[in-house]
Write a protein that holds these residues in place. Structure first.
Motif, PDB file in Angstrom:
ATOM      1  N   GLY A  81       0.805  -1.218   0.000  1.00 19.29           N
ATOM      2  CA  GLY A  81       0.000   0.000   0.000  1.00 19.29           C
ATOM      3  C   GLY A  81       0.839   1.269   0.000  1.00 19.29           C
ATOM      4  N   ARG A 119      -5.710   5.968  -0.142  1.00 14.23           N
ATOM      5  CA  ARG A 119      -4.696   4.905  -0.081  1.00 14.23           C
ATOM      6  C   ARG A 119      -4.824   4.028  -1.317  1.00 14.23           C
ATOM      7  NH1 ARG A 119      -1.086   3.122   3.357  1.00 14.23           N
ATOM      8  NH2 ARG A 119      -0.435   0.938   3.366  1.00 14.23           N
ATOM      9  N   ARG A 165      -3.758   0.514  -3.003  1.00  9.68           N
ATOM     10  CA  ARG A 165      -3.310  -0.812  -2.577  1.00  9.68           C
ATOM     11  C   ARG A 165      -3.131  -1.724  -3.782  1.00  9.68           C
ATOM     12  NH1 ARG A 165      -7.208  -3.210   1.777  1.00  9.68           N
ATOM     13  NH2 ARG A 165      -8.760  -2.633   0.217  1.00  9.68           N
TER      14      ARG A 165
END
Length: 343
Positions: A54, A260, A262
């Motif tokens: 991530g 975020r 990922r």
């Protein structure tokens, strides 16, 4: 004189166990009763494992557009300030151009005069006091003025500037009451339709961005944003790094928000407990239990990533085989064992 002869001469009877040991030349004895040791085994199974990597960043517009003065004039009103959020079509600036207003007044008066003139010629033509040529000439003069007036009014409407995109005002370059020239920059607005994430990552991680197939972009509240395009380039300012631009498929928030990215990969793998693996020099091995009766076979294996519930075996084992769950060194190869199946 050896022990045997001395004992016979002394009339001493030796224990049976000592007789056997001496007769075998010092060999190790089998366990009493010859029973096989009991061991815990586990079946090697296929499990789905998830690998995740991530990166944190800010989801924000990546491009901006400029707003310029369409005509020379004065900034009569500013409806926004730097940092304001705007939607497409919101009013930004009203400009005044004294020469435009004066010209509009002249053209409006001229149009009224020519409209009266055309009406007079039409009445004369109806009374057969004028020919069609005079009427048509008056009509053309009126049309020319109306065209000029319409063009002027369009220019004046253009001086009432509105937001070309939804986004945030990131730069305001002129104050109210300022006099500006035609084409002079007035402000810049971030374009929310170009929202995305910009990252700088080590070049070794560029492989994670070869495609968007395994990438997922999520905002802080958990909302998943669809990815439209990935752009990966060498970072000229930081050798050994790459610049990654992640563009979203739909308009993002007009204000920056935390997000975020990922990289998630799910795959099937063979897992064995950590306690089942032994290391010898530069290789690893497990104690496989095979056959009927079951015996120990030491099997060299190639291990992969470690997981919370065990270690991945990449080569050397097949699904369904049985291995010692604990202390593989405790049983030599070829030894017959009694199996206890662990769950």
């Amino acid at each position: 004189m050896n022990l045997w002869i001395r004992s016979l001469l002394a009339g001493v009877v030796l224990p049976a166990a000592l007789i056997i040991l001496t007769g075998c030349g010092g060999a190790t004895a089998e366990p009493s009763g010859g029973s096989a040791p009991r061991v815990d085994v586990i079946d090697v199974g296929v499990e789905k494992i998830t690998t995740e990597r991530g990166w944190a960043g800010i989801l924000r517009p990546l491009r901006s557009v400029g707003v310029s003065a369409p005509e020379a004039g004065t900034i009569a009103e500013l409806f926004v300030a730097e940092g304001d959020l705007v939607e497409r079509g919101d009013r930004l600036v009203r400009m005044d151009g004294p020469e435009l207003g004066a010209r509009r007044e002249v053209l409006a008066q001229r149009r009224g005069s020519l409209a009266d003139e055309l009406a007079r010629w039409e009445r004369l033509a109806a009374a057969e006091a004028a020919g069609p040529g005079e009427v048509e000439a008056a009509r053309l003069r009126l049309l020319e003025v109306e065209e000029a007036l319409a063009e002027l009014e369009a220019r004046m409407r253009a001086a009432d500037l509105r937001a070309p995109v939804s986004g945030r005002v990131i730069a305001l370059m002129v104050p109210a009451d300022a006099t500006v020239g035609a084409g002079e920059p007035l402000m810049r607005i971030e374009d929310a339709n170009t929202s995305g994430l910009q990252l700088r990552v080590p070049a070794a991680e560029a492989r994670y961005f070869a495609s968007a197939d395994h990438l997922q972009l999520a905002m802080d509240d958990g909302e998943i944003i669809a990815i439209e395009r990935l752009i990966v380039t060498e970072d000229t300012l930081a050798p050994g790094f790459v610049a990654v631009e992640v563009r979203v498929a739909s308009p993002g928030p007009v204000a920056p928000v935390k997000a975020r990215l990922r990289h998630i990969v799910e795959r099937n793998a063979l897992l064995v407990p950590w306690t089942a693996v032994a290391r010898e020099d530069d290789h690893h091995w497990v104690a496989v239990v095979r056959g009927d009766p079951p015996v120990i076979e030491r099997r060299r294996v190639e291990i992969g990533a470690g997981r919370a519930n065990g270690v991945e075996v990449r080569a050397g084992l097949e699904a369904g085989e049985r291995v010692l769950r604990f202390e593989p060194r405790s049983q030599p190869e070829g030894r017959e064992v009694a199996v206890h199946q662990s769950r």
